[in-house]
Scaffold this motif. Structure first.
Motif, PDB file in Angstrom:
ATOM      1  N   GLY A 132       0.832  -1.207   0.000  1.00 44.62           N
ATOM      2  CA  GLY A 132       0.000   0.000   0.000  1.00 44.62           C
ATOM      3  C   GLY A 132       0.864   1.254   0.000  1.00 44.62           C
ATOM      4  O   GLY A 132       0.629   2.209  -0.747  1.00 44.62           O
ATOM      5  N   SER A 133       1.893   1.215   0.814  1.00 45.69           N
ATOM      6  CA  SER A 133       2.748   2.384   0.964  1.00 45.69           C
ATOM      7  C   SER A 133       3.522   2.690  -0.330  1.00 45.69           C
ATOM      8  O   SER A 133       3.619   3.845  -0.759  1.00 45.69           O
ATOM      9  CB  SER A 133       3.676   2.097   2.147  1.00 45.69           C
ATOM     10  N   TYR A 134       4.044   1.655  -0.965  1.00 44.93           N
ATOM     11  CA  TYR A 134       4.832   1.888  -2.183  1.00 44.93           C
ATOM     12  C   TYR A 134       3.946   2.228  -3.376  1.00 44.93           C
ATOM     13  O   TYR A 134       4.371   2.959  -4.280  1.00 44.93           O
ATOM     14  CB  TYR A 134       5.742   0.689  -2.472  1.00 44.93           C
ATOM     15  N   ALA A 135       2.710   1.719  -3.368  1.00 46.64           N
ATOM     16  CA  ALA A 135       1.775   2.124  -4.430  1.00 46.64           C
ATOM     17  C   ALA A 135       1.516   3.625  -4.290  1.00 46.64           C
ATOM     18  O   ALA A 135       1.493   4.365  -5.279  1.00 46.64           O
ATOM     19  CB  ALA A 135       0.479   1.333  -4.332  1.00 46.64           C
ATOM     20  N   ALA A 136       1.370   4.092  -3.052  1.00 47.25           N
ATOM     21  CA  ALA A 136       1.164   5.524  -2.825  1.00 47.25           C
ATOM     22  C   ALA A 136       2.407   6.308  -3.253  1.00 47.25           C
ATOM     23  O   ALA A 136       2.319   7.372  -3.863  1.00 47.25           O
ATOM     24  CB  ALA A 136       0.851   5.775  -1.351  1.00 47.25           C
ATOM     25  N   ARG A 137       3.575   5.773  -2.950  1.00 42.24           N
ATOM     26  CA  ARG A 137       4.845   6.443  -3.280  1.00 42.24           C
ATOM     27  C   ARG A 137       4.975   6.684  -4.779  1.00 42.24           C
ATOM     28  O   ARG A 137       5.544   7.671  -5.221  1.00 42.24           O
ATOM     29  CB  ARG A 137       5.999   5.563  -2.767  1.00 42.24           C
ATOM     30  N   MET A 138       4.428   5.721  -5.584  1.00 45.39           N
ATOM     31  CA  MET A 138       4.563   5.842  -7.046  1.00 45.39           C
ATOM     32  C   MET A 138       3.273   6.355  -7.702  1.00 45.39           C
ATOM     33  O   MET A 138       3.154   6.321  -8.923  1.00 45.39           O
ATOM     34  CB  MET A 138       4.958   4.483  -7.639  1.00 45.39           C
ATOM     35  N   ASN A 139       2.306   6.782  -6.876  1.00 44.86           N
ATOM     36  CA  ASN A 139       0.987   7.202  -7.392  1.00 44.86           C
ATOM     37  C   ASN A 139       0.341   6.116  -8.246  1.00 44.86           C
ATOM     38  O   ASN A 139      -0.275   6.393  -9.272  1.00 44.86           O
ATOM     39  CB  ASN A 139       1.089   8.507  -8.183  1.00 44.86           C
ATOM     40  N   GLY A 140       0.509   4.883  -7.828  1.00 45.47           N
ATOM     41  CA  GLY A 140      -0.100   3.764  -8.553  1.00 45.47           C
ATOM     42  C   GLY A 140       0.909   2.661  -8.756  1.00 45.47           C
ATOM     43  O   GLY A 140       2.097   2.826  -8.446  1.00 45.47           O
ATOM     44  N   VAL A 141       0.431   1.527  -9.235  1.00 43.08           N
ATOM     45  CA  VAL A 141       1.323   0.389  -9.460  1.00 43.08           C
ATOM     46  C   VAL A 141       0.779  -0.425 -10.619  1.00 43.08           C
ATOM     47  O   VAL A 141      -0.436  -0.550 -10.773  1.00 43.08           O
ATOM     48  CB  VAL A 141       1.488  -0.454  -8.162  1.00 43.08           C
ATOM     49  N   ASP A 142       1.692  -0.938 -11.460  1.00 43.13           N
ATOM     50  CA  ASP A 142       1.272  -1.747 -12.605  1.00 43.13           C
ATOM     51  C   ASP A 142       1.373  -3.234 -12.315  1.00 43.13           C
ATOM     52  O   ASP A 142       0.605  -4.022 -12.842  1.00 43.13           O
ATOM     53  CB  ASP A 142       2.139  -1.403 -13.826  1.00 43.13           C
ATOM     54  N   ILE A 171       1.227 -17.370   1.937  1.00 37.23           N
ATOM     55  CA  ILE A 171       1.720 -16.010   2.181  1.00 37.23           C
ATOM     56  C   ILE A 171       1.258 -15.064   1.081  1.00 37.23           C
ATOM     57  O   ILE A 171       0.786 -13.957   1.356  1.00 37.23           O
ATOM     58  CB  ILE A 171       3.265 -16.000   2.321  1.00 37.23           C
ATOM     59  N   ARG A 172       1.354 -15.509  -0.170  1.00 46.85           N
ATOM     60  CA  ARG A 172       0.906 -14.622  -1.263  1.00 46.85           C
ATOM     61  C   ARG A 172      -0.565 -14.262  -1.062  1.00 46.85           C
ATOM     62  O   ARG A 172      -0.962 -13.110  -1.220  1.00 46.85           O
ATOM     63  CB  ARG A 172       1.128 -15.299  -2.622  1.00 46.85           C
ATOM     64  N   ALA A 173      -1.373 -15.254  -0.689  1.00 41.53           N
ATOM     65  CA  ALA A 173      -2.809 -14.999  -0.493  1.00 41.53           C
ATOM     66  C   ALA A 173      -3.022 -13.993   0.639  1.00 41.53           C
ATOM     67  O   ALA A 173      -3.774 -13.031   0.496  1.00 41.53           O
ATOM     68  CB  ALA A 173      -3.539 -16.301  -0.196  1.00 41.53           C
ATOM     69  N   GLU A 174      -2.329 -14.196   1.749  1.00 44.12           N
ATOM     70  CA  GLU A 174      -2.516 -13.278   2.894  1.00 44.12           C
ATOM     71  C   GLU A 174      -2.047 -11.869   2.558  1.00 44.12           C
ATOM     72  O   GLU A 174      -2.640 -10.892   2.992  1.00 44.12           O
ATOM     73  CB  GLU A 174      -1.748 -13.790   4.123  1.00 44.12           C
ATOM     74  N   VAL A 175      -0.959 -11.781   1.811  1.00 44.47           N
ATOM     75  CA  VAL A 175      -0.420 -10.462   1.441  1.00 44.47           C
ATOM     76  C   VAL A 175      -1.397  -9.727   0.525  1.00 44.47           C
ATOM     77  O   VAL A 175      -1.623  -8.528   0.668  1.00 44.47           O
ATOM     78  CB  VAL A 175       0.956 -10.627   0.744  1.00 44.47           C
ATOM     79  N   LEU A 176      -2.001 -10.458  -0.408  1.00 47.11           N
ATOM     80  CA  LEU A 176      -2.827  -9.822  -1.443  1.00 47.11           C
ATOM     81  C   LEU A 176      -4.275  -9.615  -1.015  1.00 47.11           C
ATOM     82  O   LEU A 176      -4.982  -8.789  -1.600  1.00 47.11           O
ATOM     83  CB  LEU A 176      -2.803 -10.677  -2.720  1.00 47.11           C
ATOM     84  N   ASN A 177      -4.713 -10.353   0.001  1.00 45.86           N
ATOM     85  CA  ASN A 177      -6.113 -10.284   0.417  1.00 45.86           C
ATOM     86  C   ASN A 177      -6.529  -8.860   0.736  1.00 45.86           C
ATOM     87  O   ASN A 177      -5.857  -8.170   1.501  1.00 45.86           O
ATOM     88  CB  ASN A 177      -6.335 -11.142   1.671  1.00 45.86           C
ATOM     89  N   GLY A 178      -7.634  -8.432   0.137  1.00 44.40           N
ATOM     90  CA  GLY A 178      -8.189  -7.114   0.457  1.00 44.40           C
ATOM     91  C   GLY A 178      -7.631  -5.993  -0.388  1.00 44.40           C
ATOM     92  O   GLY A 178      -8.014  -4.838  -0.210  1.00 44.40           O
ATOM     93  N   LEU A 179      -6.732  -6.289  -1.318  1.00 47.02           N
ATOM     94  CA  LEU A 179      -6.134  -5.212  -2.119  1.00 47.02           C
ATOM     95  C   LEU A 179      -6.918  -4.924  -3.399  1.00 47.02           C
ATOM     96  O   LEU A 179      -6.440  -4.196  -4.269  1.00 47.02           O
ATOM     97  CB  LEU A 179      -4.665  -5.536  -2.436  1.00 47.02           C
ATOM     98  N   GLU A 180      -8.138  -5.483  -3.487  1.00 50.06           N
ATOM     99  CA  GLU A 180      -8.977  -5.218  -4.671  1.00 50.06           C
ATOM    100  C   GLU A 180      -9.212  -3.715  -4.827  1.00 50.06           C
ATOM    101  O   GLU A 180      -9.322  -3.213  -5.942  1.00 50.06           O
ATOM    102  CB  GLU A 180     -10.323  -5.956  -4.572  1.00 50.06           C
ATOM    103  N   PHE A 181      -9.259  -2.988  -3.710  1.00 46.50           N
ATOM    104  CA  PHE A 181      -9.514  -1.541  -3.779  1.00 46.50           C
ATOM    105  C   PHE A 181      -8.441  -0.816  -4.592  1.00 46.50           C
ATOM    106  O   PHE A 181      -8.641   0.272  -5.100  1.00 46.50           O
ATOM    107  CB  PHE A 181      -9.614  -0.940  -2.362  1.00 46.50           C
ATOM    108  N   MET A 182      -7.244  -1.483  -4.717  1.00 48.15           N
ATOM    109  CA  MET A 182      -6.145  -0.900  -5.502  1.00 48.15           C
ATOM    110  C   MET A 182      -6.117  -1.451  -6.922  1.00 48.15           C
ATOM    111  O   MET A 182      -5.173  -1.202  -7.664  1.00 48.15           O
ATOM    112  CB  MET A 182      -4.800  -1.279  -4.868  1.00 48.15           C
ATOM    113  N   GLY A 183      -7.111  -2.279  -7.261  1.00 47.08           N
ATOM    114  CA  GLY A 183      -7.122  -2.864  -8.611  1.00 47.08           C
ATOM    115  C   GLY A 183      -6.349  -4.162  -8.703  1.00 47.08           C
ATOM    116  O   GLY A 183      -5.892  -4.553  -9.773  1.00 47.08           O
ATOM    117  N   ILE A 184      -6.152  -4.824  -7.545  1.00 43.26           N
ATOM    118  CA  ILE A 184      -5.432  -6.106  -7.564  1.00 43.26           C
ATOM    119  C   ILE A 184      -6.447  -7.237  -7.407  1.00 43.26           C
ATOM    120  O   ILE A 184      -7.012  -7.438  -6.339  1.00 43.26           O
ATOM    121  CB  ILE A 184      -4.385  -6.154  -6.425  1.00 43.26           C
TER     122      ILE A 184
END
Ligand code: ADP
Length: 394
Positions: free
Chosen positions: A312-322, A337-350
């Motif tokens: 979340g922090s680095y997406a903000a740092r770059m004003n978005g993420v591809d 771990i990948r699932a836990e890390v990514l869970n809930g990031l749909e709001f960022m388009g993931i």
């Protein structure tokens, strides 16, 4: 066609990988462990089969001599003249090196000066360099630094909020590590995405025993989670990652430890080992967690929660993420771990696909096709980056 050997020398180990360049074919690889201790272990792959020798290897000079005579005695090479270049991993390049460099006496003197910043690593790397110089004195050698890729960070990222003169006088700043890995996976991600690296905003998660996250904009590292040392950032196998610095004198007082003693705890007895109380190895923790061990569950949650927040922090740092990249032992293999890390990031388009997320140890996209942000698993390859730099520079 040339042959190049990539070397990663630690205080009691030496990893090697011999390449045919420019094809990047791996001819052989292996590791010598327990150098300087009894019963050193020399493992090498010959004709696709692992061979293991247990013998006493008193120092790195002997280890290198054994390695080179093994390469000729097994017929992997006919003569030492076939080795056209040696690439050495050097952990700390400070602010002196923002790219790999041909090794000379002058550069070795600089690596020695930088040992102040990496007292555990640089001296061991130098020992490896000297050992090869003794046996192959005229073969070109190149140093590849863990820190170099992060030298593009702007001052606003690398500066700590401390008195500015500490930076100027003592070199106190964020350096970042795992640079060779972050660089490799970011280049590979661009190829896999079929887009120019210059146009991409990437977040690379290198999750092994050591773990670091990097924000990579246009192919340049602009921020990373490790700091002045590899102790900072996310929770790791045995390292604490970021803590409140005021805890150090507090723990010293409570436990009657010296500053070095507390640092030792932060480096070797913390992280997932500290939280779980039984292991630093994610595989053990996953097994115990599945069997209902609460502390194992907690270790997984602490670990993934920190990485989630960095994204979340680095997406903000770059004003978005591809794209988000997962690499190293855990990133490449752990579905949990990948699932836990990514869970809930749909709001960022993931938007990630649980079926694709089952992938292990190979390159794969794990996002749904419509996901605006791509998620990609890429096995890292620091050795090929070393071999490439030897070919480029020597
Ligand atoms: P290092 O930083 O020492 O190079 P690695 O990149 O080899 O570390 O990563 C080691 C970590 O990867 C360990 O925590 C290990 O449990 C984890 N790991 C390796 N293979 C798997 C797997 N198949 N499933 C889950 N975790 C794995």
């Amino acid at each position: 066609m040339t042959k190049v050997i990539a070397i990663n020398a630690g205080s009691s180990s030496l990893k090697f990988q011999l390449f045919e360049m420019p094809e990047e074919t791996v001819i052989t690889k292996g590791i010598i462990e327990r150098i300087g201790l009894e019963n050193a272990v020399f493992t090498i792959t010959v004709d696709g089969e692992k061979q293991k020798d247990i013998t006493d290897i008193p120092n790195h000079d002997v280890a290198v001599q054994m390695l080179l005579s093994k390469l000729t005695s097994t017929g992997i090479i006919q003569s030492l003249n076939e080795i056209d270049g040696v690439g050495h991993r050097v952990v700390h390049g400070g602010e002196v090196f923002n790219d790999s460099v041909v090794i000379t006496e002058e550069t070795i003197a600089k690596f020695e000066e930088l040992s102040d910043l990496a007292p555990l690593h640089n001296p061991a790397n130098i020992t490896g360099i000297r050992a090869f110089q003794n046996v192959l004195p005229t073969t070109p050698a190149v140093a590849v630094f863990d820190t170099a890729f992060h030298q593009t960070m702007p001052e606003s990222s690398f500066l700590y909020s401390l008195p500015y003169e500490y930076y100027k006088e003592y070199g106190i700043r964020k350096y970042g590590f795992h640079g060779t890995s972050h660089k490799y996976v970011s280049q590979r991600a661009a190829e896999m995405l079929g887009r120019p690296l210059e146009q991409l905003r990437l977040i690379s998660c290198h999750l092994g025993n050591g773990a670091s996250i990097a924000a990579i904009e246009g192919g340049r590292s602009i921020d990373t989670s490790m700091g002045f040392t590899p102790l900072a950032g996310v929770t790791m196998g045995t390292r604490s990652g970021n803590i409140d610095p005021a805890l150090i004198p507090f723990i010293m007082e409570k436990t009657d430890k010296s500053a070095e003693g507390v640092l030792d705890v932060l480096n070797k007895q913390s992280g997932m080992l500290g939280v779980s109380g039984f292991s630093s190895d994610l595989r053990d923790i996953e097994i115990q967690s599945a069997e209902g061990n609460e502390r194992a569950r907690l270790a997984l949650d602490v670990f993934s929660n920190r990485i989630h927040k960095y994204i979340g922090s680095y997406a903000a740092r770059m004003n978005g993420v591809d794209a988000i990249i997962f690499t190293a032992g855990i990133g490449e293999n752990s579905e949990t771990i990948r699932a836990e890390v990514l869970n809930g990031l749909e709001f960022m388009g993931i938007y990630w696909d649980p079926t694709l997320n089952k992938t292990r140890g190979e390159e794969a996209f794990i996002n749904y096709p419509h996901s605006p942000v791509k998620v990609v698993v890429i096995p890292t390859d620091e050795e090929v980056m070393i071999a490439r730099d030897v070919t480029r520079l020597s």
